[in-house]
Write a protein that holds these residues in place. Sequence first.
Motif, PDB file in Angstrom:
ATOM      1  N   SER A 160     -42.524 -44.970 -73.831  1.00 22.50           N
ATOM      2  CA  SER A 160     -43.653 -44.714 -72.937  1.00 22.50           C
ATOM      3  C   SER A 160     -44.709 -43.943 -73.720  1.00 22.50           C
ATOM      4  O   SER A 160     -44.381 -42.992 -74.441  1.00 22.50           O
ATOM      5  N   VAL A 161     -45.976 -44.373 -73.599  1.00 21.67           N
ATOM      6  CA  VAL A 161     -47.042 -43.776 -74.402  1.00 21.67           C
ATOM      7  C   VAL A 161     -48.198 -43.356 -73.494  1.00 21.67           C
ATOM      8  O   VAL A 161     -48.663 -44.135 -72.646  1.00 21.67           O
ATOM      9  N   GLU A 162     -48.672 -42.124 -73.688  1.00 20.95           N
ATOM     10  CA  GLU A 162     -49.734 -41.600 -72.840  1.00 20.95           C
ATOM     11  C   GLU A 162     -51.118 -41.963 -73.395  1.00 20.95           C
ATOM     12  O   GLU A 162     -51.893 -41.116 -73.824  1.00 20.95           O
ATOM     13  N   VAL A 163     -51.429 -43.252 -73.419  1.00 18.94           N
ATOM     14  CA  VAL A 163     -52.758 -43.768 -73.748  1.00 18.94           C
ATOM     15  C   VAL A 163     -53.065 -44.879 -72.752  1.00 18.94           C
ATOM     16  O   VAL A 163     -52.162 -45.451 -72.138  1.00 18.94           O
ATOM     17  N   ARG A 164     -54.333 -45.188 -72.609  1.00 20.53           N
ATOM     18  CA  ARG A 164     -54.719 -46.169 -71.599  1.00 20.53           C
ATOM     19  C   ARG A 164     -54.357 -47.589 -72.049  1.00 20.53           C
ATOM     20  O   ARG A 164     -54.500 -47.944 -73.224  1.00 20.53           O
ATOM     21  N   MET A 207     -48.192 -55.646 -75.725  1.00 17.85           N
ATOM     22  CA  MET A 207     -46.809 -55.387 -75.335  1.00 17.85           C
ATOM     23  C   MET A 207     -46.274 -56.461 -74.390  1.00 17.85           C
ATOM     24  O   MET A 207     -45.068 -56.745 -74.385  1.00 17.85           O
ATOM     25  N   ASP A 208     -47.135 -57.072 -73.617  1.00 18.30           N
ATOM     26  CA  ASP A 208     -46.707 -58.205 -72.786  1.00 18.30           C
ATOM     27  C   ASP A 208     -46.208 -59.343 -73.671  1.00 18.30           C
ATOM     28  O   ASP A 208     -45.203 -60.001 -73.365  1.00 18.30           O
ATOM     29  N   GLU A 255     -41.497 -49.068 -71.545  1.00 14.65           N
ATOM     30  CA  GLU A 255     -41.743 -48.638 -70.168  1.00 14.65           C
ATOM     31  C   GLU A 255     -43.202 -48.809 -69.745  1.00 14.65           C
ATOM     32  O   GLU A 255     -43.486 -49.204 -68.624  1.00 14.65           O
ATOM     33  N   GLY A 256     -44.135 -48.483 -70.655  1.00 11.18           N
ATOM     34  CA  GLY A 256     -45.534 -48.671 -70.293  1.00 11.18           C
ATOM     35  C   GLY A 256     -46.457 -47.607 -70.841  1.00 11.18           C
ATOM     36  O   GLY A 256     -46.040 -46.633 -71.481  1.00 11.18           O
ATOM     37  N   PHE A 257     -47.757 -47.825 -70.609  1.00 11.32           N
ATOM     38  CA  PHE A 257     -48.809 -46.870 -70.990  1.00 11.32           C
ATOM     39  C   PHE A 257     -49.193 -46.055 -69.760  1.00 11.32           C
ATOM     40  O   PHE A 257     -49.372 -46.612 -68.672  1.00 11.32           O
ATOM     41  N   THR A 258     -49.371 -44.756 -69.949  1.00 11.47           N
ATOM     42  CA  THR A 258     -49.626 -43.886 -68.801  1.00 11.47           C
ATOM     43  C   THR A 258     -50.961 -43.146 -68.874  1.00 11.47           C
ATOM     44  O   THR A 258     -51.291 -42.382 -67.975  1.00 11.47           O
TER      45      THR A 258
END
Length: 344
Positions: free
Chosen positions: A243-247, A291-292, A305-308
């Motif tokens: 999980s990465v905290e970027v848009r 990532m898709d 997990e996704g970008f947050t």
Amino acid sequence: MGTIACCTTTKVSRSPRLSELSSLPALSLILPRASFLLFRNLYFTPRPRLRMASPLQVSASSTVGVSQEGLEDSSPGLVGENDLLIVGPGVLGRMVAEQWRKEHPGCQIFGQTMTTDHHDELIKLGIDPSLRETRATQQFPYVIFCAPPSRTVDYPGDVRLAASNWNGKGSFLFTSSSAPYDCYDNGSCDEDSPVVPIGRSPRTDVLLKAESVALEIGGCVLRLSALYKADKGAHVYWLEKGSVEVRPDHILNLIHYEDAASLSIAILKKKFRGRIFLGCDNHPLSRQEIMDLVIKSGKFSKKFEGFTGTNDPLGKRLNNSKTRAEIGWEPKYPSFAQFLGLQE
């Protein structure tokens, strides 16, 4: 190829004195051409302090099986017209070396590094390594600078030092980054787009000042987008993090390491002076789209997990059609999706 050795009945009991230099024309009349070239190169040719890693080692008394052209092009101590110095022979530099050798069999390839940590690896790859502070007594026709700015306090100074090893006959290429283009709204950029003014960003200042050094000495600059291969790149980093905290909608531009190497070589061979080029695959993608594709490919076991993030800057959409047309180059991997074996 292994060492070639043979016996000879001719024995040189001592090295010739400087006063005997005038005898060289006479020697050229009585010795076979190949033997004369060996004699001349062994005793009268200055040798660079860089240790040579020639693919063919010949004993001082042997000329069996070696052509005259081979002696002239690859004799120890001589710099050939296609010899290459790679400053920073990491992933990109090693791919440049591999492709360059295929196009120029028999050439000598040298690598300058900050430490000796990977010298054994480089030797196995046919790259003759030396430390950055080791200065050669001879210069090279082709020099490519691939070292990142992260391991030095004076990046422009390092580029200038590398340029001092160039003899000006072939090409000098500095591989930079597309980061200096002044666009942070997912807008379009090409080779001629404006760059960030000096003084606004320490990161881009370092790159632009290093580029200026390369351009001042007649070298060229290749601004590369994000490099990747199967086990290296943004997608691998994001998979490791989970999980990465970027848009997720930030636009990223990619180019495969192999394509960056082939583009670098194509530019070197053109022998341009003072030019700026751009390296990308012309298929910009958002972080989420990248990532898709990774997930869709089924080639990676780790789960993302996704970008947050929501507040970091957007990116840019690069297009290098001008570079492609002028260089006559196309990428092996036209897009990240095609690299992964997916239909777009």
